[in-house]
Scaffold this active site. Structure first.
Site, PDB file in Angstrom:
ATOM      1  CB  THR A  30      -1.041  -0.019   1.530  1.00 36.69           C
ATOM      2  OG1 THR A  30      -1.703  -1.260   1.193  1.00 36.69           O
ATOM      3  CG2 THR A  30      -2.002   0.741   0.753  1.00 36.69           C
ATOM      4  CG  HIS A  31       4.533   1.175   0.333  1.00 41.50           C
ATOM      5  ND1 HIS A  31       5.910   0.270   0.259  1.00 41.50           N
ATOM      6  CD2 HIS A  31       3.395   1.374   1.332  1.00 41.50           C
ATOM      7  CE1 HIS A  31       5.775  -0.604   1.330  1.00 41.50           C
ATOM      8  NE2 HIS A  31       4.341  -0.149   1.882  1.00 41.50           N
ATOM      9  CG  ASN A  32      -0.971   3.329  -3.565  1.00 40.70           C
ATOM     10  OD1 ASN A  32      -1.729   3.154  -2.933  1.00 40.70           O
ATOM     11  ND2 ASN A  32      -1.571   2.690  -4.761  1.00 40.70           N
TER      12      ASN A  32
END
Lengths: 588, 306
Positions: free
Chosen positions: A517-519
């Protein structure tokens, strides 16, 4: 007609880490702050009976409900984007605290190199090193300028670790490649046997291992706001779960009680922001339009300052819906909003299968890990390599749960049936996996805009993500996978598997398997309004009283988890907002 | 590090969670159906009997359930290591999941299901994820029928009557998208969904009807929940594997004294009788190799309990 409420000083749109930090800082500064949050309230007492993999980790109890809105996705601009109908590749949170409740707690500082990546690349390698479509930019801020804000975030959360560069002096036990820093607030996490094995092996091949920094809290800690938390119990339920001990730093056990204690912070839950009210002539936002989803009432909350503090992707969506800033056009390269969307490349990795070892892998903590930074950033010479940057290589013992983890050594014929069962059972506690957290650099056709077809529950367009791996990513994964293999081999496994290809069907980015979850990106920071959405204070070039912190401000994504930098930028923005109240206008 | 210890204004270190009312009711268990699963299915079907109990089904009919059970057993077969999908109750797990009794999953409650739909037969790529207009319970409904149709055409009979070699051949055909009688959902997409659901049923918390007697966990030597406010802090640095008898989240719920709603008494009864012979003590559940036995308090349950 929306009901117009009495004005306040600051509105935070979204109450996770960034909204919580800005809310606390400004409320403590005497400002009246309202936090608008579309989810509900929650806290440690809600997490007591959460040790349930199916419900929380796989049915996504703490994650966004896509039936109300999602994004659309395609690999290439000439493809039709289709909705992400179920969660997979990344997991935005829902509720107070946001994804800051269900995160692992791996908390890094980016390298000094990251913030000046374009300048330093040109200096060291010359202009030919940067491919034409790679939109590499400096961040408009240096590590030294950001350093005090990193420290504020780390002291508020109580990050556990050992300094490797203590104010310029290299320390044996820490990361020698990091930028200069002070001591960590708390000592490193306990080194479990499998982590020790990794550290010995990587040292034996000439690397510099260290215990990874952690927000899980190695020992009891009281921060300067008077928030006391106990130490991590290594129960193995961090990622995708809340911490019933309050040991893992999350906004609900740190900044939010401190904000509410002031009496100046009002939290409005079940309220979904739909627009920032924008006065283009004046270059200001005048407030936020939102819906109270309990009774469907529409409100406008006027404010002196608006902080856009949603998840990074939804920051970009709200900017686009509110017509703030020029949308990015990948054809012309003009425009800024939606530009430089990046992600994380976990293609390089290796696993060792040990017939003679059984580790207690069911125990763990989200940020219980050991790492090497020798192959990250520009810590190694790229002159003869055909990619830039790298990745932090780490082993993590996060608590190995049985549904999602089914080991299959490379000689297994298929992923089901008797042979699969035997291998997945046999190696469940006997596998050491490591991977490189590869940086992703911006590319001309990786961007965010609004979808022409699909809409959310309010009838607004969904955000559209156009993203694929590039040659840069493929070369990086290949290189990092080989480095991971060297470490695993030194650990002495019975057999091993090596991954050297980017994650996804056909070598293309794939929205299905969980990656991270590293957008990042889409509302990037910089010193040039033609190249960025916000300045170094996260202040919007097109609306001087709008501040947009979050991972959306990253000009590229580094080879680390993003939250440490997200937290530092939130403190920087809070500082900017305080200055703005004293002297309105563009800061800097 | 701060020079002086600041004054404590918020104490998250010694909070007394137990006995608080109304706090966690919303995050406990998956509702009445889980109790039904435990009460009826686990009591009425002795270990080793892998016939499907029709009365215990919620969503699937008996023929569909028998098909699911037979397919699941090929994905995760019984062998010398321990039970397979059938004995672990995977069919009841899948049945209840499809009925939407867990976060509305079977009904696609949290999925984005707005049109227009462009499925994989129409040009969507695998990388774009599920694009069918069918939610899981519908996908199963149709796909099970298509599988039986394919079995009849290619092998001359129902899947459940084929040899295990033929069954594996058919599942491999699904995985490779060989059948041409599927619509909306490709055979490989359904296969992936099914395989995932089987592994969920093998290793889920037993409250969901699968992982009966926590035998799935025992195979992987996984202890389940560490307990509400459970801890491995004293163990994490130790060498050597520490085997801990498994514990269901239902024990955590009971240990907190939280009411689970109208079906709570039913739940308590069924959990007592089903799997948890070791009760709800808070003492250590582990035994350390090479140490005095009296260091390990509480039960020293071995694999053979229940």
């Amino acid at each position: 007609m929306p009901e117009v409420l009495d004005p306040v000083d600051v509105v935070c749109v979204g109450v996770g880490w960034t909204g919580g930090i800005i809310g606390k800082e400004l409320a403590q500064d005497g400002k009246q702050v309202v936090g608008i949050e579309r989810g509900g309230e929650r806290g440690p007492e809600d997490y007591l009976t959460m040790h349930n993999e199916l419900r929380y980790a796989l049915r996504y109890e703490m994650m966004q409900d896509l039936s109300k809105g999602t994004l659309t996705f395609r690999n290439e601009p000439n493809q039709k984007a289709l909705p992400m109908r179920q969660l997979g590749s990344f997991l935005p949170g829902k509720g107070v605290g946001g994804a800051g409740v269900h995160w692992n707690g791996q908390t890094w500082r980016f390298l000094p190199y990251d913030f000046e990546i374009r300048s330093r690349t040109l200096d060291r390698y010359g202009p030919e090193k940067i491919p034409e479509d790679m939109q590499l930019q400096d961040w408009g801020i240096t590590y030294d300028e950001l350093r005090p804000y990193y420290r504020e975030f780390e002291e508020m959360t109580g990050i556990s670790g050992a300094a490797g560069n203590l104010n310029g002096t290299i320390q044996e036990e820490g990361n020698p490649f990091e930028g200069p820093r002070n001591e960590y607030p708390t000592q490193p996490m306990i080194t479990s046997p499998v982590l020790g094995r990794f550290m010995e092996a990587s040292a034996s091949v000439g690397l510099h291992p260290f215990m990874a920094p952690s927000a899980n809290l190695s020992e009891a800690y009281t921060n300067s706001d008077g928030v006391a938390r106990g130490p991590c119990q290594y129960c193995g339920y961090c990622e995708r779960f809340g911490c019933e001990w309050g040991a893992k730093a999350d906004p609900t056990v740190t900044v939010l009680p401190s904000a509410q204690e002031t009496g100046n912070f009002e939290l409005r839950t079940q309220c979904d922001a739909r627009r920032l009210v924008y006065d283009e002539q004046e270059g200001r936002v005048t407030g936020v339009k939102y819906v109270d989803t309990v009774d469907n009432t529409v409100y406008i909350q006027p404010a002196e300052v608006v902080a856009l503090t949603a998840y990074g992707l939804w920051n970009v969506k709200l900017l686009l819906l509110s017509d703030i800033g020029e949308p990015y056009d990948p054809e012309t390269g003009e425009g800024v909003v939606g530009k430089n969307y990046c992600y994380q490349n976990f293609g390089g990795g290796a696993a060792g299968y040990f017939d003679d070892e059984e580790w207690n892998l069911y125990m763990g903590a989200g940020a219980l890990g050991a790492a090497v930074d020798d192959w990250n950033g520009d810590n190694f010479d790229h002159t003869d390599l055909d990619f830039l940057h790298g990745g932090n290589i780490a082993i993590s013992q996060t608590g190995k749960r049985p549904i999602a983890n089914n080991e299959s050594p490379p000689n297994i014929e298929k992923e089901w049936g008797a042979e699969f069962k035997r291998a997945s059972v046999k190696y469940h506690n006997s596998t050491a996996s490591i991977s490189a957290q590869g940086a992703v650099l911006p590319h001309r056709t990786n961007y965010l805009d609004l979808d022409p077809t699909y809409t959310d529950e309010w009838g607004d367009p969904l955000l559209r993500m156009t993203f694929n791996w590039t040659e840069q990513d493929r070369k990086l994964a290949e290189f990092e996978g080989q480095r991971c293999a060297e470490i695993i081999e030194a650990m002495g496994p019975t057999k091993m598997g090596v991954g050297t290809e980017v994650v996804g069907e056909g070598g293309n980015y794939d929205i299905r398997p969980y990656q991270s979850t590293h957008n990042t990106g889409g509302a990037v920071m910089g010193s040039d309004p033609n190249q960025s959405v916000v300045n170094s204070y996260l202040q919007c070039w097109d609306a001087e009283n709008l501040f947009v912190p979050g991972a959306s401000a990253f000009a590229h994504n580094s080879g680390y988890n993003p939250t440490g930098t997200v937290g530092a930028l939130a403190y920087r923005a809070a500082d900017g907002i305080k200055q703005y109240f004293k002297r309105p206008g563009m800061l800097g | 590090m701060p020079e002086e210890q600041p004054e404590t204004r918020f104490d998250f270190t010694r909070r007394s969670f137990l006995g608080r009312s109304g706090l966690a009711g919303g995050v406990v268990l998956s509702g009445h159906a889980a109790d039904v699963a435990r009460g009826e299915v686990q009591q009425d079907t002795p270990n080793g009997d892998t016939g499907v109990d029709e009365d215990a089904l919620v969503q699937l009919d008996i023929d569909q359930a028998r098909l699911v059970q037979a397919m699941a057993e090929r994905i995760y077969p019984s062998d010398e290591l321990g039970p397979g999908a059938a004995e672990l109750g995977v069919v009841y797990f899948i049945d209840r999941q499809l009925a939407g009794l867990s976060n509305g999953w079977g009904e696609g409650a949290n999925w984005y299901m707005e049109p227009p739909f462009v499925n994989q037969f129409e040009g969507a790529t695998l990388n774009q994820g599920w694009q069918s207009n069918l939610v899981p319970q519908e996908a199963y409904e149709f796909a099970l029928g298509w599988i039986e149709e394919y079995a009849s055409n290619e092998f001359g009979g129902s899947f459940i009557d084929l040899s295990t070699e033929q069954q594996d051949e058919l599942l491999t055909a699904l995985e490779n998208d060989d059948p041409d009688n599927f619509r909306s959902v490709k055979p490989s997409e359904f296969f992936t969904l099914f395989r995932t659901n089987v592994l969920e049923g093998v290793y889920c918390d037993p409250t969901y009807g699968g992982n009966r007697n926590m035998a799935g966990w025992r195979m992987k030597r996984f202890p389940g929940s560490p307990g509400a406010l459970g801890s491995y802090r004293e163990l994490i640095g130790r060498e050597g594997f520490i085997r801990i008898p498994p514990r269901s989240v239902e024990d955590d719920v009971e240990s907190t004294g939280i009411e689970t709603g109208s079906s709570s008494s039913n739940s308590a009864n069924s959990s007592e009788s089903a799997t948890h012979s070791h009760g709800h003590s808070h003492g250590p559940r582990y035994e350390l190799e090479g140490e005095q036995k009296d260091e390990a308090q509480g039960d020293s349950e071995e694999d053979t309990d229940a």
